[in-house]
Design an enzyme around this catalytic site. Structure first.
Site, PDB file in Angstrom:
ATOM      1  N   PHE A  24      63.777  50.794  31.694  1.00 50.35           N
ATOM      2  CA  PHE A  24      63.108  49.310  31.256  1.00 50.35           C
ATOM      3  C   PHE A  24      62.826  48.538  32.256  1.00 50.35           C
ATOM      4  O   PHE A  24      63.547  48.223  33.247  1.00 50.35           O
ATOM      5  CB  PHE A  24      64.276  48.607  30.310  1.00 50.35           C
ATOM      6  N   GLY A  25      61.540  47.859  32.361  1.00 48.51           N
ATOM      7  CA  GLY A  25      61.051  47.047  33.145  1.00 48.51           C
ATOM      8  C   GLY A  25      60.583  45.674  32.668  1.00 48.51           C
ATOM      9  O   GLY A  25      60.037  45.688  31.589  1.00 48.51           O
ATOM     10  N   TYR A  26      61.111  44.520  33.477  1.00 51.42           N
ATOM     11  CA  TYR A  26      60.881  43.323  32.951  1.00 51.42           C
ATOM     12  C   TYR A  26      60.170  42.511  33.830  1.00 51.42           C
ATOM     13  O   TYR A  26      59.793  41.349  33.591  1.00 51.42           O
ATOM     14  CB  TYR A  26      62.127  42.673  32.653  1.00 51.42           C
ATOM     15  N   GLY A  27      59.882  42.756  35.259  1.00 45.64           N
ATOM     16  CA  GLY A  27      59.495  41.966  36.220  1.00 45.64           C
ATOM     17  C   GLY A  27      58.032  42.754  36.623  1.00 45.64           C
ATOM     18  O   GLY A  27      57.018  43.106  35.754  1.00 45.64           O
ATOM     19  N   SER A  28      57.990  43.206  38.256  1.00 41.95           N
ATOM     20  CA  SER A  28      56.778  43.930  38.568  1.00 41.95           C
ATOM     21  C   SER A  28      56.570  45.150  37.873  1.00 41.95           C
ATOM     22  O   SER A  28      55.524  45.843  37.854  1.00 41.95           O
ATOM     23  CB  SER A  28      56.942  44.054  39.866  1.00 41.95           C
ATOM     24  N   GLU A  99      63.341  48.683  44.923  1.00 37.54           N
ATOM     25  CA  GLU A  99      64.297  47.530  44.221  1.00 37.54           C
ATOM     26  C   GLU A  99      65.441  47.475  44.992  1.00 37.54           C
ATOM     27  O   GLU A  99      66.374  46.714  44.596  1.00 37.54           O
ATOM     28  CB  GLU A  99      64.642  47.915  42.730  1.00 37.54           C
TER      29      GLU A  99
HETATM   30  C1  SIN Z   1      61.784  44.934  36.837  1.00 41.69           C
HETATM   31  O1  SIN Z   1      60.543  44.716  37.079  1.00 41.69           O
HETATM   32  O2  SIN Z   1      62.294  45.428  36.067  1.00 41.69           O
HETATM   33  C2  SIN Z   1      62.758  44.889  38.003  1.00 41.69           C
HETATM   34  C3  SIN Z   1      62.300  43.783  39.125  1.00 41.69           C
HETATM   35  C4  SIN Z   1      60.923  43.771  39.731  1.00 41.69           C
HETATM   36  O3  SIN Z   1      60.704  44.826  40.323  1.00 41.69           O
HETATM   37  O4  SIN Z   1      60.048  42.956  39.833  1.00 41.69           O
END
Ligand code: SIN
Length: 202
Positions: A24-28, A99
Protein backbone atom coordinates in the site's frame (compact mmCIF):
# COMPACT_ATOMS: atom_id res chain seq x y z
CA UNK A 1 20.39 13.19 10.22
CA UNK A 2 20.15 10.60 7.47
CA UNK A 3 19.00 7.27 8.80
CA UNK A 4 19.35 3.94 7.10
CA UNK A 5 16.59 1.48 7.84
CA UNK A 6 17.48 -0.75 4.85
CA UNK A 7 19.07 -3.56 6.87
CA UNK A 8 16.30 -3.40 9.48
CA UNK A 9 13.60 -3.74 6.83
CA UNK A 10 15.33 -6.67 5.13
CA UNK A 11 14.54 -8.64 8.32
CA UNK A 12 10.98 -7.31 8.84
CA UNK A 13 7.85 -9.04 7.61
CA UNK A 14 9.66 -11.02 4.93
CA UNK A 15 7.13 -12.64 2.61
CA UNK A 16 9.60 -15.22 1.28
CA UNK A 17 7.06 -17.98 0.98
CA UNK A 18 4.62 -15.93 -1.11
CA UNK A 19 4.78 -15.47 -4.86
CA UNK A 20 3.30 -11.99 -4.78
CA UNK A 21 2.27 -9.55 -2.08
CA UNK A 22 0.25 -6.36 -1.80
CA UNK A 23 2.00 -3.09 -1.02
CA UNK A 24 0.00 0.00 0.00
CA UNK A 25 1.40 3.39 -1.05
CA UNK A 26 0.11 6.68 0.34
CA UNK A 27 2.83 9.22 -0.56
CA UNK A 28 5.23 9.21 -3.48
CA UNK A 29 4.38 5.55 -3.97
CA UNK A 30 0.99 6.68 -5.31
CA UNK A 31 2.29 8.90 -8.09
CA UNK A 32 5.81 7.65 -8.70
CA UNK A 33 5.93 3.89 -8.70
CA UNK A 34 9.31 3.39 -10.37
CA UNK A 35 9.24 -0.34 -9.65
CA UNK A 36 7.74 -3.33 -11.46
CA UNK A 37 4.29 -4.47 -10.40
CA UNK A 38 1.76 -7.08 -11.44
CA UNK A 39 -1.37 -5.07 -10.64
CA UNK A 40 -2.24 -1.63 -9.35
CA UNK A 41 -5.57 -0.78 -7.66
CA UNK A 42 -6.89 2.10 -5.56
CA UNK A 43 -7.31 1.01 -1.95
CA UNK A 44 -7.53 2.40 1.55
CA UNK A 45 -6.34 1.41 4.98
CA UNK A 46 -8.00 2.18 8.29
CA UNK A 47 -6.77 3.62 11.58
CA UNK A 48 -4.09 5.78 9.96
CA UNK A 49 -4.06 9.36 8.76
CA UNK A 50 -1.60 10.95 6.28
CA UNK A 51 0.59 13.73 7.66
CA UNK A 52 3.58 15.68 6.31
CA UNK A 53 5.43 15.00 9.53
CA UNK A 54 8.45 13.03 8.30
CA UNK A 55 11.71 14.79 7.51
CA UNK A 56 13.31 14.14 4.13
CA UNK A 57 17.07 14.51 4.26
CA UNK A 58 17.77 12.30 1.26
CA UNK A 59 15.06 12.84 -1.38
CA UNK A 60 13.24 16.17 -0.98
CA UNK A 61 15.70 17.98 1.24
CA UNK A 62 19.22 17.73 2.61
CA UNK A 63 20.66 17.04 6.07
CA UNK A 64 21.13 20.81 6.48
CA UNK A 65 17.67 21.75 5.18
CA UNK A 66 15.33 18.76 5.37
CA UNK A 67 12.05 18.70 3.51
CA UNK A 68 8.74 17.31 4.73
CA UNK A 69 7.17 14.18 3.29
CA UNK A 70 4.20 12.01 4.14
CA UNK A 71 3.98 9.41 6.85
CA UNK A 72 1.04 7.82 8.61
CA UNK A 73 -0.06 8.68 12.12
CA UNK A 74 -2.35 6.36 14.07
CA UNK A 75 -5.85 7.80 14.50
CA UNK A 76 -8.92 5.83 15.47
CA UNK A 77 -11.61 5.81 12.75
CA UNK A 78 -9.30 7.48 10.20
CA UNK A 79 -9.20 6.26 6.59
CA UNK A 80 -6.17 6.76 4.36
CA UNK A 81 -6.72 6.43 0.63
CA UNK A 82 -3.87 5.40 -1.64
CA UNK A 83 -2.70 2.90 -4.21
CA UNK A 84 -2.16 -0.83 -3.83
CA UNK A 85 0.45 -2.63 -5.88
CA UNK A 86 0.76 -6.37 -6.35
CA UNK A 87 4.50 -6.97 -6.37
CA UNK A 88 7.01 -9.80 -6.30
CA UNK A 89 8.71 -10.08 -2.88
CA UNK A 90 12.10 -9.24 -4.40
CA UNK A 91 10.75 -5.80 -5.34
CA UNK A 92 10.89 -4.91 -1.64
CA UNK A 93 14.70 -4.73 -1.57
CA UNK A 94 14.99 -1.61 -3.78
CA UNK A 95 11.98 -0.12 -2.00
CA UNK A 96 13.74 -0.58 1.35
CA UNK A 97 16.56 1.57 -0.07
CA UNK A 98 14.15 4.21 -1.40
CA UNK A 99 12.32 4.39 1.95
CA UNK A 100 15.47 4.12 4.08
CA UNK A 101 15.19 7.43 5.91
CA UNK A 102 13.08 6.15 8.79
CA UNK A 103 10.31 4.11 7.16
CA UNK A 104 9.70 0.55 8.38
CA UNK A 105 7.67 -2.20 6.73
CA UNK A 106 4.40 -2.71 8.60
CA UNK A 107 1.64 -5.22 8.01
CA UNK A 108 -1.79 -3.76 7.29
CA UNK A 109 -5.18 -4.69 5.91
CA UNK A 110 -5.99 -3.21 2.51
CA UNK A 111 -9.61 -2.43 1.59
CA UNK A 112 -10.42 -2.34 -2.12
CA UNK A 113 -13.23 -0.48 -3.85
CA UNK A 114 -15.13 -3.70 -4.62
CA UNK A 115 -15.29 -4.59 -0.91
CA UNK A 116 -12.47 -7.14 -1.04
CA UNK A 117 -9.74 -7.03 1.58
CA UNK A 118 -6.17 -8.30 1.61
CA UNK A 119 -3.20 -8.39 3.92
CA UNK A 120 -0.25 -6.34 2.74
CA UNK A 121 2.68 -4.17 3.67
CA UNK A 122 3.11 -0.43 3.91
CA UNK A 123 6.09 1.75 4.89
CA UNK A 124 5.49 3.90 7.97
CA UNK A 125 7.87 6.35 9.62
CA UNK A 126 6.85 6.44 13.27
CA UNK A 127 7.52 9.23 15.74
CA UNK A 128 10.47 7.37 17.29
CA UNK A 129 12.62 7.59 14.14
CA UNK A 130 15.33 10.25 14.14
CA UNK A 131 14.05 11.92 10.97
CA UNK A 132 10.56 12.44 12.39
CA UNK A 133 9.65 16.13 12.57
CA UNK A 134 6.07 15.96 13.82
CA UNK A 135 3.51 18.67 13.30
CA UNK A 136 4.10 22.40 13.24
CA UNK A 137 2.04 25.47 12.41
CA UNK A 138 0.64 25.05 8.87
CA UNK A 139 2.41 28.22 7.67
CA UNK A 140 5.76 26.94 8.95
CA UNK A 141 5.29 23.50 7.39
CA UNK A 142 4.30 25.09 4.06
CA UNK A 143 7.32 27.41 4.12
CA UNK A 144 9.63 24.46 4.76
CA UNK A 145 8.08 22.49 1.88
CA UNK A 146 8.16 25.49 -0.46
CA UNK A 147 11.86 26.06 0.17
CA UNK A 148 13.31 22.54 0.49
CA UNK A 149 15.02 20.83 -2.39
CA UNK A 150 16.85 17.50 -2.52
CA UNK A 151 18.33 14.95 -4.90
CA UNK A 152 14.84 13.84 -6.01
CA UNK A 153 13.75 17.43 -6.72
CA UNK A 154 11.79 20.22 -5.06
CA UNK A 155 9.80 19.29 -1.98
CA UNK A 156 6.84 21.27 -3.37
CA UNK A 157 6.59 18.88 -6.35
CA UNK A 158 6.15 15.95 -3.94
CA UNK A 159 3.25 17.74 -2.26
CA UNK A 160 1.59 19.03 -5.45
CA UNK A 161 1.96 15.69 -7.24
CA UNK A 162 0.39 13.96 -4.26
CA UNK A 163 -2.50 16.42 -4.23
CA UNK A 164 -3.06 15.81 -7.97
CA UNK A 165 -2.84 12.04 -7.58
CA UNK A 166 -5.36 12.11 -4.73
CA UNK A 167 -7.68 14.26 -6.86
CA UNK A 168 -7.52 11.61 -9.59
CA UNK A 169 -8.62 9.11 -6.96
CA UNK A 170 -11.48 11.43 -6.03
CA UNK A 171 -9.90 12.18 -2.66
CA UNK A 172 -9.51 15.63 -1.13
CA UNK A 173 -7.84 15.87 2.27
CA UNK A 174 -7.77 19.08 4.28
CA UNK A 175 -4.20 18.50 5.52
CA UNK A 176 -2.84 18.03 1.99
CA UNK A 177 -4.93 20.64 0.19
CA UNK A 178 -4.31 23.30 2.83
CA UNK A 179 -0.54 22.77 2.62
CA UNK A 180 -0.71 22.78 -1.20
CA UNK A 181 -2.66 26.06 -1.20
CA UNK A 182 -0.13 27.67 1.10
CA UNK A 183 2.83 26.37 -0.91
CA UNK A 184 1.35 27.69 -4.17
CA UNK A 185 0.89 31.08 -2.56
CA UNK A 186 4.48 31.01 -1.32
CA UNK A 187 6.20 30.36 -4.66
CA UNK A 188 6.20 32.56 -7.78
CA UNK A 189 3.42 31.52 -10.17
CA UNK A 190 5.89 30.84 -12.98
CA UNK A 191 7.63 28.27 -10.81
CA UNK A 192 4.55 26.07 -10.48
CA UNK A 193 5.18 22.33 -10.57
CA UNK A 194 3.32 20.63 -13.38
CA UNK A 195 1.58 17.74 -11.68
CA UNK A 196 1.69 14.65 -13.89
CA UNK A 197 -1.38 12.58 -14.52
CA UNK A 198 -1.07 9.19 -12.86
CA UNK A 199 -1.49 7.62 -16.29
CA UNK A 200 1.74 9.35 -17.42
CA UNK A 201 3.70 7.83 -14.57
CA UNK A 202 4.83 4.44 -13.33
C1 SIN B 1 4.52 5.86 0.55
O1 SIN B 1 4.43 6.56 -0.44
O2 SIN B 1 3.73 4.91 0.73
C2 SIN B 1 5.60 6.05 1.57
C3 SIN B 1 6.14 7.42 1.66
C4 SIN B 1 6.78 7.93 0.42
O3 SIN B 1 7.63 7.22 -0.17
O4 SIN B 1 6.51 9.05 0.01
Amino acid sequence: MVLDTTALNARRHCPDDEQAIWLFGYGSLIWKAGFPYLARRPAHIRGWTRRFWQGSHDHRGTPEAPGRVATLVAEADAVCHGMAYRIAPETLAPLDVREKNGYLREVTTLFFEDGATARGLTYIATEDNAAFLGGAAPAAMARQIAEAHGPSGPNRDYLLNLEAALAELGVREAHVSDLARRVRAHAPATDDAIPCKMSDMS
